[in-house]
Design a protein around this motif. Structure first.
Motif, PDB file in Angstrom:
ATOM      1  N   ASN A 117       0.903  -1.161   0.074  1.00  0.00           N
ATOM      2  CA  ASN A 117       0.072   0.028   0.170  1.00  0.00           C
ATOM      3  C   ASN A 117       0.576   1.065   0.152  1.00  0.00           C
ATOM      4  OD1 ASN A 117      -2.587  -1.690   0.262  1.00  0.00           O
ATOM      5  ND2 ASN A 117      -2.095  -1.771   2.451  1.00  0.00           N
ATOM      6  N   ILE A 118       2.271   1.292   0.114  1.00  0.00           N
ATOM      7  CA  ILE A 118       3.027   2.434   0.244  1.00  0.00           C
ATOM      8  C   ILE A 118       2.679   3.446  -0.947  1.00  0.00           C
ATOM      9  CG2 ILE A 118       5.197   1.644  -0.710  1.00  0.00           C
ATOM     10  CD1 ILE A 118       6.542   3.420   1.257  1.00  0.00           C
ATOM     11  N   LYS A 119       2.706   2.733  -2.219  1.00  0.00           N
ATOM     12  CA  LYS A 119       2.442   3.542  -3.465  1.00  0.00           C
ATOM     13  C   LYS A 119       0.834   4.523  -3.368  1.00  0.00           C
ATOM     14  CE  LYS A 119       3.077   3.580  -8.416  1.00  0.00           C
ATOM     15  NZ  LYS A 119       3.557   2.848  -9.501  1.00  0.00           N
ATOM     16  N   GLU A 120       0.017   3.508  -2.662  1.00  0.00           N
ATOM     17  CA  GLU A 120      -1.321   3.977  -2.876  1.00  0.00           C
ATOM     18  C   GLU A 120      -1.530   5.282  -2.001  1.00  0.00           C
ATOM     19  OE1 GLU A 120      -5.971   2.322  -1.869  1.00  0.00           O
ATOM     20  OE2 GLU A 120      -4.156   1.006  -1.880  1.00  0.00           O
ATOM     21  N   TYR A 121      -0.920   5.079  -0.740  1.00  0.00           N
ATOM     22  CA  TYR A 121      -1.282   5.994   0.082  1.00  0.00           C
ATOM     23  C   TYR A 121      -0.129   7.321   0.474  1.00  0.00           C
ATOM     24  CZ  TYR A 121      -4.975   3.097   1.981  1.00  0.00           C
ATOM     25  OH  TYR A 121      -6.052   2.449   1.839  1.00  0.00           O
ATOM     26  N   SER A 122       0.933   7.044  -0.486  1.00  0.00           N
ATOM     27  CA  SER A 122       2.294   8.199  -0.223  1.00  0.00           C
ATOM     28  C   SER A 122       2.291   8.726  -1.813  1.00  0.00           C
ATOM     29  CB  SER A 122       3.249   7.736   0.126  1.00  0.00           C
ATOM     30  OG  SER A 122       3.837   6.638  -0.867  1.00  0.00           O
ATOM     31  N   ILE A 123       2.807   9.956  -1.786  1.00  0.00           N
ATOM     32  CA  ILE A 123       3.194  10.504  -3.043  1.00  0.00           C
ATOM     33  C   ILE A 123       4.668  10.953  -3.299  1.00  0.00           C
ATOM     34  CG2 ILE A 123       2.551  12.825  -1.995  1.00  0.00           C
ATOM     35  CD1 ILE A 123       1.644  13.628  -4.793  1.00  0.00           C
ATOM     36  N   GLY A 124       5.238  10.658  -4.266  1.00  0.00           N
ATOM     37  CA  GLY A 124       6.872  11.149  -4.425  1.00  0.00           C
ATOM     38  C   GLY A 124       6.790  12.563  -4.797  1.00  0.00           C
ATOM     39  N   ILE A 125       8.028  13.203  -5.314  1.00  0.00           N
ATOM     40  CA  ILE A 125       7.861  14.518  -5.832  1.00  0.00           C
ATOM     41  C   ILE A 125       9.344  14.521  -6.835  1.00  0.00           C
ATOM     42  CG2 ILE A 125       7.679  15.611  -3.624  1.00  0.00           C
ATOM     43  CD1 ILE A 125      10.457  16.118  -3.020  1.00  0.00           C
ATOM     44  N   LYS A 126       9.139  13.221  -7.744  1.00  0.00           N
ATOM     45  CA  LYS A 126      10.311  13.081  -8.846  1.00  0.00           C
ATOM     46  C   LYS A 126       9.600  13.763  -9.973  1.00  0.00           C
ATOM     47  CE  LYS A 126      13.650  11.126  -9.213  1.00  0.00           C
ATOM     48  NZ  LYS A 126      15.140  11.777  -9.179  1.00  0.00           N
ATOM     49  N   THR A 127       8.443  13.785 -10.103  1.00  0.00           N
ATOM     50  CA  THR A 127       7.884  14.559 -11.268  1.00  0.00           C
ATOM     51  C   THR A 127       7.067  15.705 -10.814  1.00  0.00           C
ATOM     52  OG1 THR A 127       5.592  13.644 -10.936  1.00  0.00           O
ATOM     53  CG2 THR A 127       7.179  12.254 -12.234  1.00  0.00           C
ATOM     54  N   LEU A 128       7.057  16.708 -11.773  1.00  0.00           N
ATOM     55  CA  LEU A 128       6.361  17.945 -11.449  1.00  0.00           C
ATOM     56  C   LEU A 128       5.076  17.793 -10.993  1.00  0.00           C
ATOM     57  CD1 LEU A 128       6.771  21.180 -11.685  1.00  0.00           C
ATOM     58  CD2 LEU A 128       6.172  21.220 -13.957  1.00  0.00           C
ATOM     59  N   GLN A 129       4.275  16.741 -11.741  1.00  0.00           N
ATOM     60  CA  GLN A 129       3.075  16.717 -11.539  1.00  0.00           C
ATOM     61  C   GLN A 129       2.573  16.200 -10.087  1.00  0.00           C
ATOM     62  OE1 GLN A 129       4.485  15.537 -13.988  1.00  0.00           O
ATOM     63  NE2 GLN A 129       3.350  15.423 -16.069  1.00  0.00           N
ATOM     64  N   SER A 130       3.427  15.488  -9.524  1.00  0.00           N
ATOM     65  CA  SER A 130       3.437  15.013  -8.172  1.00  0.00           C
ATOM     66  C   SER A 130       3.822  16.204  -7.408  1.00  0.00           C
ATOM     67  CB  SER A 130       3.954  13.865  -7.898  1.00  0.00           C
ATOM     68  OG  SER A 130       5.477  13.753  -8.196  1.00  0.00           O
ATOM     69  N   ALA A 131       4.705  16.833  -7.642  1.00  0.00           N
ATOM     70  CA  ALA A 131       5.023  18.112  -6.835  1.00  0.00           C
ATOM     71  C   ALA A 131       4.219  19.054  -6.740  1.00  0.00           C
ATOM     72  CB  ALA A 131       6.543  18.495  -7.450  1.00  0.00           C
ATOM     73  N   VAL A 132       3.372  19.145  -8.064  1.00  0.00           N
ATOM     74  CA  VAL A 132       2.384  20.228  -7.757  1.00  0.00           C
ATOM     75  C   VAL A 132       1.526  19.916  -6.860  1.00  0.00           C
ATOM     76  CG1 VAL A 132       0.575  21.236  -9.095  1.00  0.00           C
ATOM     77  CG2 VAL A 132       2.746  21.144 -10.086  1.00  0.00           C
ATOM     78  N   LYS A 133       0.954  18.684  -6.509  1.00  0.00           N
ATOM     79  CA  LYS A 133       0.045  18.093  -5.683  1.00  0.00           C
ATOM     80  C   LYS A 133       0.426  18.239  -4.233  1.00  0.00           C
ATOM     81  CE  LYS A 133      -1.795  14.177  -8.641  1.00  0.00           C
ATOM     82  NZ  LYS A 133      -2.030  12.828  -8.749  1.00  0.00           N
ATOM     83  N   VAL A 134       1.691  18.138  -3.951  1.00  0.00           N
ATOM     84  CA  VAL A 134       2.446  18.434  -2.936  1.00  0.00           C
ATOM     85  C   VAL A 134       2.344  19.966  -2.385  1.00  0.00           C
ATOM     86  CG1 VAL A 134       4.498  18.220  -1.120  1.00  0.00           C
ATOM     87  CG2 VAL A 134       3.629  16.178  -2.675  1.00  0.00           C
ATOM     88  N   GLU A 135       2.660  20.513  -3.439  1.00  0.00           N
ATOM     89  CA  GLU A 135       2.656  22.116  -3.315  1.00  0.00           C
ATOM     90  C   GLU A 135       1.554  22.844  -2.735  1.00  0.00           C
ATOM     91  OE1 GLU A 135       2.213  26.303  -4.148  1.00  0.00           O
ATOM     92  OE2 GLU A 135       1.568  24.550  -5.147  1.00  0.00           O
ATOM     93  N   ARG A 136       0.142  22.117  -3.509  1.00  0.00           N
ATOM     94  CA  ARG A 136      -1.009  22.645  -3.163  1.00  0.00           C
ATOM     95  C   ARG A 136      -1.497  22.217  -1.907  1.00  0.00           C
ATOM     96  NH1 ARG A 136      -3.538  21.542  -9.361  1.00  0.00           N
ATOM     97  NH2 ARG A 136      -2.475  23.400 -10.246  1.00  0.00           N
ATOM     98  N   LEU A 137      -1.315  20.951  -1.626  1.00  0.00           N
ATOM     99  CA  LEU A 137      -1.486  20.385  -0.087  1.00  0.00           C
ATOM    100  C   LEU A 137      -0.864  21.274   0.803  1.00  0.00           C
ATOM    101  CD1 LEU A 137      -2.522  18.223   1.825  1.00  0.00           C
ATOM    102  CD2 LEU A 137      -0.236  17.400   1.329  1.00  0.00           C
TER     103      LEU A 137
END
Length: 380
Positions: A117-137
């Motif tokens: 479940n680690i991929k399901e419940y966590s998020i990385g920042i290696k792509t701009l798309q995932s980094a944008v999600k973290v930034e907005r959060l």
């Protein structure tokens, strides 16, 4: 005229392009599915809202247009290469031939498959798309006034430490400037290694530990993650860490491309290359940056921006020398040291792996190095 195809506008890919830019007798075609280069070493400042998206991206088309007419950028995804036909094929089934192929596809976050479940419940920042999600959060969290949140960073390496300390510094500054505030955001780091910044110089480790204490960052070290559910992280020592948001930075997995052969890769999915960064059993295919396993004299070189840059420059030089019937020595990477941002205007580092620096001086030097990288690709 010989054609060089480069797959990936990564650090390595862009530096290879730059070194070809003065060649009038070589056609270079750069492919990338994105129109931008994401400056991953600055991801910590972006996700913590210290910088905006323009600060951590470079427009590839604009840069390529500033170079000579023999260099072109195609905003297309390469799905396949054929080393016998010397062709690459896009996701739209368009074929392009090459004389030399350079694979610079970079890497993504390596979510360990042994952790359910680690991929399901966590998020990385290696792509701009995932980094944008973290930034907005994070941006939305620090605007709250009456809530408590736990943000857990998985990984106490360079990326994890920089994200954690930058977020913690912003939170500390926000609380200091607000009189009435019931918001509580806790930054927590978990890692199976026994220390932060594992395998780095003791001076860096000690300085980092001190800074984490100053910023009230809690750490759970020496115990690996065994499982993750919607709001809890389970460690091997039976500790359970409650979380609201889980950012995972613990390692990389190289991006490979389907091909007509089964090419050798290591456990990180990196292509095996020789001392000239040629793909094993191939004469005209090179792999650079995070996509390559670079091992010289039985020493493995962990992926870094420095290594990616040097590998891109080396392969460009190698191809130019080969076409001019000149000999090129084997790839011999050199480390200029390490610079680490630890939140706010504070940093630590080793200059040329010897001189230890900390505080505002290290912060300024790191910003200068990043600026020099970016300016090379927005000005000719």
């Amino acid at each position: 005229m010989k054609r060089v195809i480069i797959i990936g506008a990564s650090y390595a890919g862009l530096y290879a392009v730059k070194n070809f830019s003065e060649c009038k007798n070589i056609e270079v075609v750069l492919f990338d599915k994105n129109e931008y280069h994401y400056i991953q070493v600055e991801s910590y400042s972006f996700v913590s809202t210290s910088q905006n998206i323009d600060d951590v991206t470079i427009n590839i088309s604009q840069y390529i247009k500033s170079l000579n007419k023999n260099i072109n950028f195609y905003n297309e995804k390469i799905d396949y290469f054929d080393s016998e036909l010397n062709e690459v094929i896009t996701d739209k089934n368009i074929k392009y031939s090459y004389d030399y192929l350079i694979i610079a596809t970079g890497s993504l976050t390596n979510f360990p498959i042994q952790v359910p479940n680690i991929k399901e419940y966590s998020i990385g920042i290696k792509t701009l798309q995932s980094a944008v999600k973290v930034e907005r959060l994070f941006s939305s969290l620090i605007k709250n006034k009456n809530k408590k949140f736990n943000i857990v960073i998985g990984g106490a390496g360079l990326s994890g430490i920089e994200v954690a300390t930058e977020m913690a510094a912003i939170i500390k500054d926000k609380f200091h400037n607000m009189k009435d505030n019931n918001l509580e955001i806790n930054i927590i780091i978990v890692d199976g290694m026994k220390t932060v910044l594992p395998n780095m110089d003791d001076r860096l480790v000690r300085a980092c530990e001190k800074r984490l204490d100053e910023l009230n960052v809690k750490t759970y070290l020496g115990s690996f993650i065994t499982d993750v559910d919607k709001n809890k992280i389970y460690l091997t020592n039976e500790t359970v860490v409650d979380y609201d948001y889980f950012i995972f930075t613990g390692g990389i997995k190289a991006v490979t491309i389907n091909s007509n052969k089964n090419h050798d890769v290591n456990k990180l999915n990196q292509y095996i290359v020789n001392q000239n960064l040629k793909m094993r059993n191939e004469k005209n295919i090179f792999v650079i940056g995070d996509a390559a396993e670079i091992t010289l004299n039985d020493k493995y070189f962990a992926p870094t921006a420095q290594l990616a840059i040097q590998s891109g420059e080396y392969v460009s030089k190698y191809i130019q020398n080969e076409l001019s019937f000149k000999y090129t020595e084997k790839f011999n990477p050199k480390s200029n040291g390490v610079l680490i941002s630890l939140g706010g205007k504070y940093g630590i580092g080793l200059v040329f792996n010897k001189l230890f620096i900390k505080g505002y001086v290290a912060f300024l030097l790191k910003n200068f190095v990043t600026y020099m990288h970016k300016i090379k690709f927005i000005m000719k």
